[in-house]
Motif scaffolding. Sequence first.
Motif, PDB file in Angstrom:
ATOM      1  N   GLU A   9       0.860  -1.180   0.000  1.00  0.00           N
ATOM      2  CA  GLU A   9       0.000   0.000   0.000  1.00  0.00           C
ATOM      3  C   GLU A   9       0.902   1.238   0.000  1.00  0.00           C
ATOM      4  N   LYS A  11       1.523   3.723   1.624  1.00  0.00           N
ATOM      5  CA  LYS A  11       1.680   4.528   2.830  1.00  0.00           C
ATOM      6  C   LYS A  11       3.159   4.597   3.205  1.00  0.00           C
ATOM      7  N   LEU A 240      15.061 -29.361   8.319  1.00  0.00           N
ATOM      8  CA  LEU A 240      13.605 -29.450   8.269  1.00  0.00           C
ATOM      9  C   LEU A 240      13.058 -28.267   7.501  1.00  0.00           C
ATOM     10  N   LEU A 242       9.472 -26.516   6.614  1.00  0.00           N
ATOM     11  CA  LEU A 242       8.057 -26.501   6.999  1.00  0.00           C
ATOM     12  C   LEU A 242       7.338 -25.423   6.201  1.00  0.00           C
ATOM     13  N   LEU A 247      13.386 -24.517   8.921  1.00  0.00           N
ATOM     14  CA  LEU A 247      13.277 -24.330  10.376  1.00  0.00           C
ATOM     15  C   LEU A 247      14.675 -24.110  10.938  1.00  0.00           C
ATOM     16  N   ARG A 248      14.901 -22.946  11.538  1.00  0.00           N
ATOM     17  CA  ARG A 248      16.244 -22.655  12.037  1.00  0.00           C
ATOM     18  C   ARG A 248      16.385 -22.919  13.529  1.00  0.00           C
ATOM     19  N   GLY A 249      15.301 -22.844  14.270  1.00  0.00           N
ATOM     20  CA  GLY A 249      15.368 -23.086  15.712  1.00  0.00           C
ATOM     21  C   GLY A 249      15.759 -21.838  16.480  1.00  0.00           C
ATOM     22  N   ALA A 250      15.712 -21.968  17.808  1.00  0.00           N
ATOM     23  CA  ALA A 250      15.896 -20.804  18.678  1.00  0.00           C
ATOM     24  C   ALA A 250      17.312 -20.241  18.587  1.00  0.00           C
ATOM     25  N   HIS A 251      18.314 -21.096  18.317  1.00  0.00           N
ATOM     26  CA  HIS A 251      19.706 -20.637  18.248  1.00  0.00           C
ATOM     27  C   HIS A 251      20.308 -20.838  16.865  1.00  0.00           C
ATOM     28  N   GLY A 252      19.479 -21.259  15.903  1.00  0.00           N
ATOM     29  CA  GLY A 252      19.971 -21.501  14.554  1.00  0.00           C
ATOM     30  C   GLY A 252      20.540 -22.891  14.347  1.00  0.00           C
ATOM     31  N   PHE A 253      20.293 -23.805  15.305  1.00  0.00           N
ATOM     32  CA  PHE A 253      20.935 -25.115  15.258  1.00  0.00           C
ATOM     33  C   PHE A 253      19.960 -26.265  15.011  1.00  0.00           C
ATOM     34  N   ALA A 254      18.775 -25.992  14.516  1.00  0.00           N
ATOM     35  CA  ALA A 254      17.813 -27.067  14.280  1.00  0.00           C
ATOM     36  C   ALA A 254      18.308 -28.013  13.186  1.00  0.00           C
ATOM     37  N   PRO A 339       5.933 -34.829   8.422  1.00  0.00           N
ATOM     38  CA  PRO A 339       6.224 -34.115   7.171  1.00  0.00           C
ATOM     39  C   PRO A 339       5.534 -34.785   5.985  1.00  0.00           C
ATOM     40  N   GLU A 340       5.462 -34.079   4.879  1.00  0.00           N
ATOM     41  CA  GLU A 340       4.910 -34.697   3.662  1.00  0.00           C
ATOM     42  C   GLU A 340       5.838 -35.772   3.122  1.00  0.00           C
TER      43      GLU A 340
ATOM     44  N   ASN B 335      17.925 -31.628  19.392  1.00  0.00           N
ATOM     45  CA  ASN B 335      18.868 -31.484  18.281  1.00  0.00           C
ATOM     46  C   ASN B 335      18.139 -31.211  16.963  1.00  0.00           C
ATOM     47  N   LEU B 336      16.962 -31.782  16.833  1.00  0.00           N
ATOM     48  CA  LEU B 336      16.186 -31.628  15.600  1.00  0.00           C
ATOM     49  C   LEU B 336      15.524 -30.253  15.527  1.00  0.00           C
ATOM     50  N   PHE B 337      15.034 -29.755  16.671  1.00  0.00           N
ATOM     51  CA  PHE B 337      14.185 -28.576  16.750  1.00  0.00           C
ATOM     52  C   PHE B 337      14.810 -27.321  17.247  1.00  0.00           C
ATOM     53  N   ASP B 338      15.787 -27.491  18.155  1.00  0.00           N
ATOM     54  CA  ASP B 338      16.402 -26.330  18.808  1.00  0.00           C
ATOM     55  C   ASP B 338      15.343 -25.399  19.405  1.00  0.00           C
TER      56      ASP B 338
END
Lengths: 413, 413
Positions: A9, A11, A240, A242, A247-254, A339-340, B335-338
């Motif tokens: 938009e 704006k 992973l 999704l 999916l990176r995870g909370a610290h980037g280590f997923a 997962p699929e 380890n998979l999800f972090d």
Amino acid sequence: MTNNLTPLEPKADKATVRRHNLSLVLRAVHDAGEATRAGVATHVGLTRAAVSSLVEQLLEYGVVSEWGKTSSGQAGRPGTVLKVSRSGPAGLGVEINIDYIAVCVVDLAGTDRVRLVEHVDNRGVEPSEVLARAARLAARAIGSAADQELEPAGVHVALPGLVTGGTVRQAPNLGWRRVAVEGLFAQALLALRPDRRPLPVSSDNEANAAALAELWFGAGTEGVRSFLYLTGEIGVGGALVLGGELLRGAHGFAGEIGHTVVDPEGPRCRCGAHGCLEQYAGQAALLTAAGIDADAGARGVAELERRARQGDPSALSAVERAGRQLGVVLSGAVNLFDPEAVMLGGVYRELMDWLAPAVDRELARRVVSGLWSEDGKRLRAASPLGDAARGAAGTIVREVLADPTAYAERDAG
Amino acid sequence: MTNNLTPLEPKADKATVRRHNLSLVLRAVHDAGEATRAGVATHVGLTRAAVSSLVEQLLEYGVVSEWGKTSSGQAGRPGTVLKVSRSGPAGLGVEINIDYIAVCVVDLAGTDRVRLVEHVDNRGVEPSEVLARAARLAARAIGSAADQELEPAGVHVALPGLVTGGTVRQAPNLGWRRVAVEGLFAQALLALRPDRRPLPVSSDNEANAAALAELWFGAGTEGVRSFLYLTGEIGVGGALVLGGELLRGAHGFAGEIGHTVVDPEGPRCRCGAHGCLEQYAGQAALLTAAGIDADAGARGVAELERRARQGDPSALSAVERAGRQLGVVLSGAVNLFDPEAVMLGGVYRELMDWLAPAVDRELARRVVSGLWSEDGKRLRAASPLGDAARGAAGTIVREVLADPTAYAERDAG
């Protein structure tokens, strides 16, 4: 790329809107393969005049080019066909793995234009030396790209370890801890090209890069948007995806599936724990179980594949055993994620014919929904186009598509 | 609820815009606890006049009420304080578990207003009989709610199994397969209240409902938005919350951590496979290992807790062993999800003091990033407010908050 395909938009300030819309139009041309200005206007919901002005700018940036006339589609006079440029900006991807380094240049259309692979054992070698070797390979690739009128907009380095903020936190199989990989690589590349503008360097885990390659160039093109990606190398990497996002995870280590416990009392792993999947289904474990030198690398894998093809019992039972362990671990991940599909890359792709039945059997037995078999082919070989170097190069290409103005400004600066 | 807190652009039709903005204002009042019209206007970015008109409507719907004056905040004359109604619409949640049924009524503010629990062994009982019993408990809760001037806007049923499209695909510990749970429950409730308007019935997996309760009433209130939730009951249930959203998976079956393989040669599980986590760390396994009758249910768990508190060696070693197995399986999931945190609910919450050290030790040893311990308390007891019945009731409340007009129209219809 289908996300964010709506015009902003008005704006936001004018420059921001134009910048956003330039990406919108560029991505529309990219996704369509080829398009007319009128077709793009309909697709993105901007006026024909606005699209024409944006296309002029993209032509100037060198990210779009004109390819003759078409008379198909809309009524009235034929439109000029637009495609993303096959020359100009490109992505440069570098994969540093345990026993090889691979470099790849991908153009804006996603085509692999240069590929160089060097088989070399990087274990126990100083990080700066490995990175210098990778930089030499990258410099050669930049040269080959230049011969094709391509110029990398940046370089993305993928490594088998925990990578965050430009640093390898740890890469157990390389024996690296806290290596400032982006800085060291940039320095090594600059030393080889002292009078050239430095390329921006970014970095990621190699399984992440491979999974993104799978999403962009493999599975994603068949509509699979949520999958678990597993790559068999010296280590076992995972990632992973999704809904089309990594999916990176909370610290980037997923995604670290290689250290799932198969047997808590099992052999010690390079990560320090015991009985990790890597110790049962990694490349070295596979080769050893088949009676092949664990350090034989790609030659060893080719030998294993040859023996399996010939029906050699010890080769078949080594692969079958690894497949069973993979299946047990994957069933846990599938029960957790639903997962699929599950994609197998790296050496698993080469061994798929003999590996898949054992993996599939465990999954069918252990996926609690009972949906594993009902749902058709959910276990798949990763696309041969889906390797980490290509994913790394693709990351740079995505950056150009997401903000062509930033690229053009840097190129002019 | 913080998502979607922007007014729609007025390109949608007027009724749609108003409907959206009614929810926007209602959620702003809900999230703030109490607010003035002026405060809401600032927060949501609508004019004071628009907000006043929307508030009038919400007062008419009975979802917001006025609570005297405030002189705090804005300059000028005092505003009337708005809160979500403590009477009127509510959520009704039903949890059908293996050895109990719980029912909960939650008001729009999220407060637990009625709670009924019936300890009863549902194993081997006809689904229609279990659902009829649950309906009787629900009808009693509706009666108690009416005494407090609350009327459920719908009922959400949570069960320990794979639930999709209103049907329990399978619930191994209940022995159910393909039970049309929504239809049967609606019918049973209608039979008890033949002259009342039928309540809309929805359903989900119980660990999902418990994880949502944790998000809405527990962990989420402390800012944790990505976590793995594990609940110990007869079965071991799990759920994943990523960025404030429950991960449902491709078929709606994500989170099934109870069937992760501990030992492929282990005891047969109710799911049909061998050596699942449930067989090592489920309630029955825990009680048996401590020398307590596996079928003793809640009494048995209380007895185990009493013995552990007294330092009984066989109780302590049973809990420690379950903790070790949980830790091994959880390390794979982490380890998979972090995730930011791992939450333990159900019987694990009661046994936390003796369970947590063993779980934590395995995680510290096996989380490859080495970040498990560095990062502080990532293993937590689930909130006592975070049970499945409450999460189920919360789901109905969220629906009213997301579209108060739909509720009011149904209520009037």
